[in-house]
Design a protein around this motif. Sequence first.
Motif, PDB file in Angstrom:
ATOM      1  N   THR A  30       0.809  -1.221   0.000  1.00 37.97           N
ATOM      2  CA  THR A  30       0.000   0.000   0.000  1.00 37.97           C
ATOM      3  C   THR A  30       0.842   1.271   0.000  1.00 37.97           C
ATOM      4  OG1 THR A  30      -0.088   0.176   2.403  1.00 37.97           O
ATOM      5  CG2 THR A  30      -1.801  -1.160   1.339  1.00 37.97           C
ATOM      6  N   LEU A  31       2.141   1.130   0.280  1.00 37.67           N
ATOM      7  CA  LEU A  31       3.025   2.292   0.451  1.00 37.67           C
ATOM      8  C   LEU A  31       2.510   3.218   1.554  1.00 37.67           C
ATOM      9  CD1 LEU A  31       3.781   3.117  -3.285  1.00 37.67           C
ATOM     10  CD2 LEU A  31       5.289   1.976  -1.663  1.00 37.67           C
ATOM     11  N   GLY A  32       1.693   2.670   2.437  1.00 35.28           N
ATOM     12  CA  GLY A  32       1.133   3.471   3.522  1.00 35.28           C
ATOM     13  C   GLY A  32      -0.003   4.378   3.081  1.00 35.28           C
ATOM     14  N   ILE A  33      -0.441   4.239   1.827  1.00 33.19           N
ATOM     15  CA  ILE A  33      -1.515   5.078   1.295  1.00 33.19           C
ATOM     16  C   ILE A  33      -2.829   4.353   1.547  1.00 33.19           C
ATOM     17  CG2 ILE A  33      -2.482   6.091  -0.807  1.00 33.19           C
ATOM     18  CD1 ILE A  33       0.502   6.228  -1.806  1.00 33.19           C
ATOM     19  N   LYS A  34      -3.579   4.850   2.522  1.00 29.91           N
ATOM     20  CA  LYS A  34      -4.779   4.141   2.948  1.00 29.91           C
ATOM     21  C   LYS A  34      -6.049   4.982   2.875  1.00 29.91           C
ATOM     22  CE  LYS A  34      -2.122   1.045   5.770  1.00 29.91           C
ATOM     23  NZ  LYS A  34      -1.865   0.451   7.040  1.00 29.91           N
ATOM     24  N   ASP A  35      -5.931   6.247   2.608  1.00 24.98           N
ATOM     25  CA  ASP A  35      -7.087   7.136   2.550  1.00 24.98           C
ATOM     26  C   ASP A  35      -7.896   6.852   1.283  1.00 24.98           C
ATOM     27  OD1 ASP A  35      -8.940   9.176   2.488  1.00 24.98           O
ATOM     28  OD2 ASP A  35      -7.474  10.793   2.697  1.00 24.98           O
ATOM     29  N   PRO A  36      -9.184   6.483   1.408  1.00 19.99           N
ATOM     30  CA  PRO A  36      -9.984   6.211   0.210  1.00 19.99           C
ATOM     31  C   PRO A  36     -10.181   7.457  -0.658  1.00 19.99           C
ATOM     32  CG  PRO A  36     -11.365   6.130   2.173  1.00 19.99           C
ATOM     33  CD  PRO A  36      -9.942   6.289   2.642  1.00 19.99           C
ATOM     34  N   LEU A  37      -9.916   8.613  -0.106  1.00 26.11           N
ATOM     35  CA  LEU A  37     -10.028   9.859  -0.864  1.00 26.11           C
ATOM     36  C   LEU A  37      -8.655  10.391  -1.266  1.00 26.11           C
ATOM     37  CD1 LEU A  37     -12.841  11.535   1.263  1.00 26.11           C
ATOM     38  CD2 LEU A  37     -13.074  10.169  -0.818  1.00 26.11           C
ATOM     39  N   SER A  38      -7.718   9.501  -1.469  1.00 25.96           N
ATOM     40  CA  SER A  38      -6.360   9.893  -1.865  1.00 25.96           C
ATOM     41  C   SER A  38      -6.379  10.596  -3.212  1.00 25.96           C
ATOM     42  CB  SER A  38      -5.458   8.660  -1.969  1.00 25.96           C
ATOM     43  OG  SER A  38      -5.278   8.073  -0.712  1.00 25.96           O
ATOM     44  N   VAL A  39      -5.380  11.410  -3.419  1.00 25.95           N
ATOM     45  CA  VAL A  39      -5.240  12.118  -4.693  1.00 25.95           C
ATOM     46  C   VAL A  39      -4.790  11.128  -5.770  1.00 25.95           C
ATOM     47  CG1 VAL A  39      -4.747  14.340  -3.603  1.00 25.95           C
ATOM     48  CG2 VAL A  39      -2.867  12.784  -4.159  1.00 25.95           C
ATOM     49  N   PRO A  40      -5.081  11.404  -7.031  1.00 23.42           N
ATOM     50  CA  PRO A  40      -4.697  10.489  -8.114  1.00 23.42           C
ATOM     51  C   PRO A  40      -3.211  10.126  -8.114  1.00 23.42           C
ATOM     52  CG  PRO A  40      -6.204  12.142  -8.952  1.00 23.42           C
ATOM     53  CD  PRO A  40      -5.855  12.535  -7.541  1.00 23.42           C
ATOM     54  N   GLU A  41      -2.349  11.040  -7.733  1.00 21.38           N
ATOM     55  CA  GLU A  41      -0.920  10.753  -7.707  1.00 21.38           C
ATOM     56  C   GLU A  41      -0.590   9.619  -6.743  1.00 21.38           C
ATOM     57  OE1 GLU A  41      -1.673  14.654  -9.356  1.00 21.38           O
ATOM     58  OE2 GLU A  41      -2.205  13.864  -7.393  1.00 21.38           O
ATOM     59  N   ASP A  42      -1.308   9.551  -5.625  1.00 13.84           N
ATOM     60  CA  ASP A  42      -1.090   8.454  -4.682  1.00 13.84           C
ATOM     61  C   ASP A  42      -1.556   7.125  -5.267  1.00 13.84           C
ATOM     62  OD1 ASP A  42       0.109  10.042  -2.795  1.00 13.84           O
ATOM     63  OD2 ASP A  42      -1.678  10.258  -1.540  1.00 13.84           O
ATOM     64  N   TYR A  43      -2.690   7.148  -5.959  1.00 19.49           N
ATOM     65  CA  TYR A  43      -3.155   5.927  -6.630  1.00 19.49           C
ATOM     66  C   TYR A  43      -2.126   5.467  -7.653  1.00 19.49           C
ATOM     67  CZ  TYR A  43      -7.907   5.663  -4.752  1.00 19.49           C
ATOM     68  OH  TYR A  43      -8.982   5.501  -3.933  1.00 19.49           O
ATOM     69  N   LEU A  44      -1.528   6.399  -8.373  1.00 23.74           N
ATOM     70  CA  LEU A  44      -0.517   6.049  -9.376  1.00 23.74           C
ATOM     71  C   LEU A  44       0.715   5.417  -8.734  1.00 23.74           C
ATOM     72  CD1 LEU A  44      -0.765   9.057 -11.840  1.00 23.74           C
ATOM     73  CD2 LEU A  44      -1.447   6.680 -12.248  1.00 23.74           C
ATOM     74  N   VAL A  46       0.737   3.584  -5.991  1.00 22.67           N
ATOM     75  CA  VAL A  46       0.350   2.226  -5.628  1.00 22.67           C
ATOM     76  C   VAL A  46       0.234   1.364  -6.885  1.00 22.67           C
ATOM     77  CG1 VAL A  46      -1.440   0.811  -4.515  1.00 22.67           C
ATOM     78  CG2 VAL A  46      -0.775   2.997  -3.504  1.00 22.67           C
ATOM     79  N   TRP A  47      -0.302   1.946  -7.971  1.00 22.48           N
ATOM     80  CA  TRP A  47      -0.400   1.226  -9.249  1.00 22.48           C
ATOM     81  C   TRP A  47       0.985   0.814  -9.738  1.00 22.48           C
ATOM     82  CZ3 TRP A  47       1.664   1.845 -14.059  1.00 22.48           C
ATOM     83  CH2 TRP A  47       1.123   1.052 -15.066  1.00 22.48           C
ATOM     84  N   LYS A  48       1.936   1.735  -9.678  1.00 24.19           N
ATOM     85  CA  LYS A  48       3.293   1.452 -10.156  1.00 24.19           C
ATOM     86  C   LYS A  48       3.897   0.277  -9.388  1.00 24.19           C
ATOM     87  CE  LYS A  48       7.287   2.266 -12.140  1.00 24.19           C
ATOM     88  NZ  LYS A  48       7.532   2.001 -13.527  1.00 24.19           N
ATOM     89  N   LEU A  49       3.769   0.274  -8.074  1.00 25.42           N
ATOM     90  CA  LEU A  49       4.341  -0.793  -7.265  1.00 25.42           C
ATOM     91  C   LEU A  49       3.648  -2.131  -7.517  1.00 25.42           C
ATOM     92  CD1 LEU A  49       6.210  -1.836  -5.006  1.00 25.42           C
ATOM     93  CD2 LEU A  49       4.435  -1.151  -3.381  1.00 25.42           C
ATOM     94  N   LEU A  51       1.479  -3.069 -10.088  1.00 24.19           N
ATOM     95  CA  LEU A  51       1.255  -3.541 -11.452  1.00 24.19           C
ATOM     96  C   LEU A  51       2.275  -2.999 -12.448  1.00 24.19           C
ATOM     97  CD1 LEU A  51      -0.587  -5.204 -13.282  1.00 24.19           C
ATOM     98  CD2 LEU A  51      -2.010  -3.176 -13.569  1.00 24.19           C
ATOM     99  N   GLY A  52       2.611  -1.741 -12.347  1.00 24.54           N
ATOM    100  CA  GLY A  52       3.506  -1.116 -13.322  1.00 24.54           C
ATOM    101  C   GLY A  52       4.855  -1.792 -13.443  1.00 24.54           C
ATOM    102  N   ILE A  53       5.450  -2.159 -12.338  1.00 29.16           N
ATOM    103  CA  ILE A  53       6.757  -2.820 -12.361  1.00 29.16           C
ATOM    104  C   ILE A  53       6.639  -4.176 -13.061  1.00 29.16           C
ATOM    105  CG2 ILE A  53       8.538  -3.876 -10.908  1.00 29.16           C
ATOM    106  CD1 ILE A  53       7.959  -1.583  -8.877  1.00 29.16           C
ATOM    107  N   SER A  54       5.542  -4.888 -12.807  1.00 33.69           N
ATOM    108  CA  SER A  54       5.329  -6.179 -13.473  1.00 33.69           C
ATOM    109  C   SER A  54       5.242  -6.007 -14.984  1.00 33.69           C
ATOM    110  CB  SER A  54       4.040  -6.836 -12.965  1.00 33.69           C
ATOM    111  OG  SER A  54       4.142  -7.151 -11.606  1.00 33.69           O
ATOM    112  N   ILE A  55       4.563  -4.976 -15.429  1.00 33.28           N
ATOM    113  CA  ILE A  55       4.448  -4.710 -16.866  1.00 33.28           C
ATOM    114  C   ILE A  55       5.822  -4.467 -17.476  1.00 33.28           C
ATOM    115  CG2 ILE A  55       3.592  -3.052 -18.576  1.00 33.28           C
ATOM    116  CD1 ILE A  55       1.109  -2.734 -16.727  1.00 33.28           C
ATOM    117  N   GLU A  56       6.652  -3.674 -16.804  1.00 26.91           N
ATOM    118  CA  GLU A  56       7.998  -3.386 -17.309  1.00 26.91           C
ATOM    119  C   GLU A  56       8.851  -4.661 -17.394  1.00 26.91           C
ATOM    120  OE1 GLU A  56       9.630  -0.192 -14.985  1.00 26.91           O
ATOM    121  OE2 GLU A  56       7.885   1.056 -15.364  1.00 26.91           O
TER     122      GLU A  56
END
Length: 96
Positions: A30-44, A46-49, A51-56
């Motif tokens: 989660t990278l410690g990002i737990k707020d359901p109202l997080s900003v899009p940058e925080d979602y990105l 978490v996405w990178k960690l 899924l994104g790394i797996s794609i690369e």
Amino acid sequence: MKEECEERLFKSIDARFENIDIIVHALGGTLGIKDPLSVPEDYLKVWKLNLGISIEINNRFIPNMAEKRFGRIVHVSSSASVMADASVAYSSLKPH
């Protein structure tokens, strides 16, 4: 910096292994990002960690697998994908 780390990782793998036939992706968090109202940058982030790394990694090794006409890729998921017992950003990235 990111590109340097990725290139070091791939060079290390290339030096140790002649051919990659199987990739198992068992990474995430989660990278410690737990707020359901997080900003899009925080979602990105978490996405990178998660899924994104797996794609690369897949993009780097799938062409060789395709050339050999053999390869396997396994993505390990999480119970969070169906139980929704983790942060929204994390749970939304785990396929079930």
